[in-house]
Design a protein around this motif. Structure first.
Motif, PDB file in Angstrom:
ATOM      1  N   ALA A   9       0.827  -1.208   0.000  1.00 43.39           N
ATOM      2  CA  ALA A   9       0.000   0.000   0.000  1.00 43.39           C
ATOM      3  C   ALA A   9       0.858   1.253   0.000  1.00 43.39           C
ATOM      4  N   ARG A  67       3.992   8.220  -4.050  1.00 38.72           N
ATOM      5  CA  ARG A  67       4.121   6.997  -4.833  1.00 38.72           C
ATOM      6  C   ARG A  67       5.612   6.726  -4.995  1.00 38.72           C
ATOM      7  N   ARG A 107      -1.365   4.013  -2.193  1.00 32.95           N
ATOM      8  CA  ARG A 107      -2.704   3.949  -1.587  1.00 32.95           C
ATOM      9  C   ARG A 107      -2.708   4.358  -0.123  1.00 32.95           C
TER      10      ARG A 107
END
Length: 107
Positions: free
Chosen positions: A23, A34, A28
């Motif tokens: 994750a 990211r 996420r």
């Protein structure tokens, strides 16, 4: 409260540490983050886990997930455990041990 609330939950049957690492790497877990194979991206993150064992296991999960890619791993800290290394470098005067003055020997 201002801002949007975000709750990330891991299903009971899912492996916790691999799901958490995936994750984070996929973006996420943290908004606007990211990994994208940037070797320095993870260095800004700090992850708290319940034990030292979980910290070691999470490092292993990151190494497995990253494969042959290079990256500086996030800081992974166990909660509720005393860090002897940090205490050795404590410079706060209030943290110093209060000792009685040395006794002089009389003749």
């Amino acid at each position: 409260m201002s801002g949007s609330r975000r709750v990330f939950s891991i299903p009971p049957g899912a492996p916790f540490l691999p799901t958490l690492a995936e994750a984070l790497l996929s973006g996420r877990l943290v908004p606007d983050f990211r990994f994208d194979c940037d070797p320095l991206a993870l260095a800004d993150a700090t992850i708290y886990v319940p034990t030292r064992r979980a910290a070691r296991a999470l490092r292993g999960v990151f190494v497995d997930r990253l494969g042959s890619r290079s990256a500086i791993l996030p800081v992974i800290r166990p909660l509720g455990e005393f860090d002897e290394d940090e205490a050795a470098f404590e410079t706060d005067a209030s943290a110093a041990i209060d000792l009685a003055p040395p006794m002089r020997r009389s003749r």
